[in-house]
Design a protein around this motif. Structure first.
Motif, PDB file in Angstrom:
ATOM      1  N   SER A   1       0.721  -1.298   0.032  1.00  0.00           N
ATOM      2  CA  SER A   1       0.016  -0.021   0.000  1.00  0.00           C
ATOM      3  C   SER A   1       1.085   1.287  -0.054  1.00  0.00           C
ATOM      4  O   SER A   1       2.160   1.156   0.323  1.00  0.00           O
ATOM      5  CB  SER A   1      -0.752   0.185   1.373  1.00  0.00           C
ATOM      6  OG  SER A   1      -0.258   0.390   2.199  1.00  0.00           O
TER       7      SER A   1
ATOM      8  N   GLU B   1       0.521   3.524   2.040  1.00  0.00           N
ATOM      9  CA  GLU B   1       0.843   3.949   3.414  1.00  0.00           C
ATOM     10  C   GLU B   1       1.971   3.014   3.896  1.00  0.00           C
ATOM     11  O   GLU B   1       2.789   3.644   4.604  1.00  0.00           O
ATOM     12  CB  GLU B   1      -0.238   3.584   4.282  1.00  0.00           C
ATOM     13  CG  GLU B   1      -1.271   4.565   4.101  1.00  0.00           C
ATOM     14  CD  GLU B   1      -2.346   4.300   2.999  1.00  0.00           C
ATOM     15  OE1 GLU B   1      -2.992   4.922   2.502  1.00  0.00           O
ATOM     16  OE2 GLU B   1      -2.072   3.161   2.316  1.00  0.00           O
ATOM     17  N   ASP B   2       2.104   1.891   3.681  1.00  0.00           N
ATOM     18  CA  ASP B   2       3.250   0.887   3.662  1.00  0.00           C
ATOM     19  C   ASP B   2       4.388   1.332   3.183  1.00  0.00           C
ATOM     20  O   ASP B   2       5.584   1.184   3.633  1.00  0.00           O
ATOM     21  CB  ASP B   2       2.974  -0.431   3.296  1.00  0.00           C
ATOM     22  CG  ASP B   2       2.057  -1.089   4.281  1.00  0.00           C
ATOM     23  OD1 ASP B   2       1.829  -0.715   5.559  1.00  0.00           O
ATOM     24  OD2 ASP B   2       1.447  -2.179   3.875  1.00  0.00           O
TER      25      ASP B   2
ATOM     26  N   ASP C   1       5.696   4.268   5.185  1.00  0.00           N
ATOM     27  CA  ASP C   1       6.108   3.827   6.317  1.00  0.00           C
ATOM     28  C   ASP C   1       7.730   3.398   6.061  1.00  0.00           C
ATOM     29  O   ASP C   1       8.454   3.812   6.893  1.00  0.00           O
ATOM     30  CB  ASP C   1       5.508   2.794   7.171  1.00  0.00           C
ATOM     31  CG  ASP C   1       3.875   3.146   7.400  1.00  0.00           C
ATOM     32  OD1 ASP C   1       3.942   4.435   7.608  1.00  0.00           O
ATOM     33  OD2 ASP C   1       3.220   2.319   7.873  1.00  0.00           O
TER      34      ASP C   1
ATOM     35  N   ARG D   1       7.826  10.848  10.641  1.00  0.00           N
ATOM     36  CA  ARG D   1       6.434   9.897   9.957  1.00  0.00           C
ATOM     37  C   ARG D   1       5.759  10.659   8.843  1.00  0.00           C
ATOM     38  O   ARG D   1       5.558  11.833   9.091  1.00  0.00           O
ATOM     39  CB  ARG D   1       5.943   9.194  11.314  1.00  0.00           C
ATOM     40  CG  ARG D   1       5.062  10.412  11.952  1.00  0.00           C
ATOM     41  CD  ARG D   1       4.361   9.944  13.071  1.00  0.00           C
ATOM     42  NE  ARG D   1       3.995  10.907  14.203  1.00  0.00           N
ATOM     43  CZ  ARG D   1       4.360  10.709  15.559  1.00  0.00           C
ATOM     44  NH1 ARG D   1       4.674   9.611  15.842  1.00  0.00           N
ATOM     45  NH2 ARG D   1       4.113  11.589  16.223  1.00  0.00           N
TER      46      ARG D   1
ATOM     47  N   LYS E   1       2.472  11.608   7.616  1.00  0.00           N
ATOM     48  CA  LYS E   1       0.847  11.867   8.147  1.00  0.00           C
ATOM     49  C   LYS E   1       0.060  12.437   6.998  1.00  0.00           C
ATOM     50  O   LYS E   1       0.378  12.935   6.043  1.00  0.00           O
ATOM     51  CB  LYS E   1       0.696  12.752   9.251  1.00  0.00           C
ATOM     52  CG  LYS E   1       1.675  12.544  10.666  1.00  0.00           C
ATOM     53  CD  LYS E   1       1.474  13.526  11.446  1.00  0.00           C
ATOM     54  CE  LYS E   1       0.272  14.429  11.659  1.00  0.00           C
ATOM     55  NZ  LYS E   1       0.100  15.125  12.733  1.00  0.00           N
ATOM     56  N   ASP E   2      -1.124  12.285   7.162  1.00  0.00           N
ATOM     57  CA  ASP E   2      -2.153  12.801   6.019  1.00  0.00           C
ATOM     58  C   ASP E   2      -1.755  12.652   4.799  1.00  0.00           C
ATOM     59  O   ASP E   2      -1.933  13.474   3.926  1.00  0.00           O
ATOM     60  CB  ASP E   2      -2.371  14.526   6.341  1.00  0.00           C
ATOM     61  CG  ASP E   2      -2.876  14.669   7.717  1.00  0.00           C
ATOM     62  OD1 ASP E   2      -3.286  13.874   8.427  1.00  0.00           O
ATOM     63  OD2 ASP E   2      -2.239  15.848   8.405  1.00  0.00           O
ATOM     64  N   ILE E   3      -1.800  11.353   4.201  1.00  0.00           N
ATOM     65  CA  ILE E   3      -1.287  10.906   2.963  1.00  0.00           C
ATOM     66  C   ILE E   3      -2.873  11.179   2.140  1.00  0.00           C
ATOM     67  O   ILE E   3      -3.838  10.398   2.488  1.00  0.00           O
ATOM     68  CB  ILE E   3      -0.907   9.386   2.964  1.00  0.00           C
ATOM     69  CG1 ILE E   3       0.534   9.456   3.837  1.00  0.00           C
ATOM     70  CG2 ILE E   3      -0.499   8.942   1.583  1.00  0.00           C
ATOM     71  CD1 ILE E   3       0.948   8.028   4.064  1.00  0.00           C
TER      72      ILE E   3
ATOM     73  N   THR F   1      -4.304  10.802  -1.837  1.00  0.00           N
ATOM     74  CA  THR F   1      -4.032  10.153  -3.268  1.00  0.00           C
ATOM     75  C   THR F   1      -4.840  11.205  -4.141  1.00  0.00           C
ATOM     76  O   THR F   1      -5.941  11.312  -3.871  1.00  0.00           O
ATOM     77  CB  THR F   1      -4.707   8.830  -3.424  1.00  0.00           C
ATOM     78  OG1 THR F   1      -3.736   7.952  -2.355  1.00  0.00           O
ATOM     79  CG2 THR F   1      -4.351   8.374  -4.792  1.00  0.00           C
TER      80      THR F   1
ATOM     81  N   LEU G   1       1.729  14.654   1.129  1.00  0.00           N
ATOM     82  CA  LEU G   1       1.457  14.338   2.629  1.00  0.00           C
ATOM     83  C   LEU G   1       2.298  15.232   3.293  1.00  0.00           C
ATOM     84  O   LEU G   1       3.103  15.952   2.981  1.00  0.00           O
ATOM     85  CB  LEU G   1       1.839  12.859   2.562  1.00  0.00           C
ATOM     86  CG  LEU G   1       3.517  12.777   2.171  1.00  0.00           C
ATOM     87  CD1 LEU G   1       4.229  11.978   3.481  1.00  0.00           C
ATOM     88  CD2 LEU G   1       3.371  11.758   0.886  1.00  0.00           C
TER      89      LEU G   1
END
Length: 131
Positions: free
Chosen positions: A8, A10-11, A14, A73, A75-77, A79, A91
């Motif tokens: 993803s 998000e991953d 990360d 880190r 945040k608030d990604i 698309t 983001l």
């Protein structure tokens, strides 16, 4: 390293921020697509070699560590659009001190592409805060 198109976004971020936080310069160089493009208010820079990325992040590590920033880190990604192996979005990168407290944020936009092996790679990066 995760290298499938099932990762993803998000991953992916990360993983990216993990490399930033740990100072893993080689992994950061590997997460970019070459050629890549860095777009800023100062202009556009073609990034054609992983060594350019290593040099940039080595200098950045020194800069951030000297200001007490020990981690980051995502945040608030958001698309904006995704399809055909391309993700476009933006983001916040939240800078963290050694206790994990926020010490500021940076807004960035990215275009992420899938390479032939299905790994996500940064093709375009754009800081959205004034430089």
């Amino acid at each position: 390293m995760t290298s499938t198109s099932t990762e993803s976004i998000e991953d992916f971020f990360d993983r990216y921020t993990g490399y930033l936080s740990s100072g893993d310069i080689d992994a950061l160089a590997d997460i970019y697509h070459y050629p890549a493009l860095a777009v800023s208010p100062r202009g556009c820079l073609a990034v054609t070699d992983p060594q350019q990325t290593r040099d940039f992040f080595s200098q950045g590590q020194q800069f951030y560590r000297s200001r007490g920033i020990q981690g980051v880190r995502a945040k608030d990604i958001v698309t904006d659009i995704e399809g055909n192996g391309i993700w476009v979005g933006h983001l916040l990168l939240e800078n963290l001190d050694s206790d994990g407290n926020s010490v500021g944020v940076e807004r960035n936009a990215y275009q992420i592409v899938l390479d032939a092996d299905g790994a996500r790679r940064i093709a375009v990066t754009t800081p959205l805060d004034g430089v």
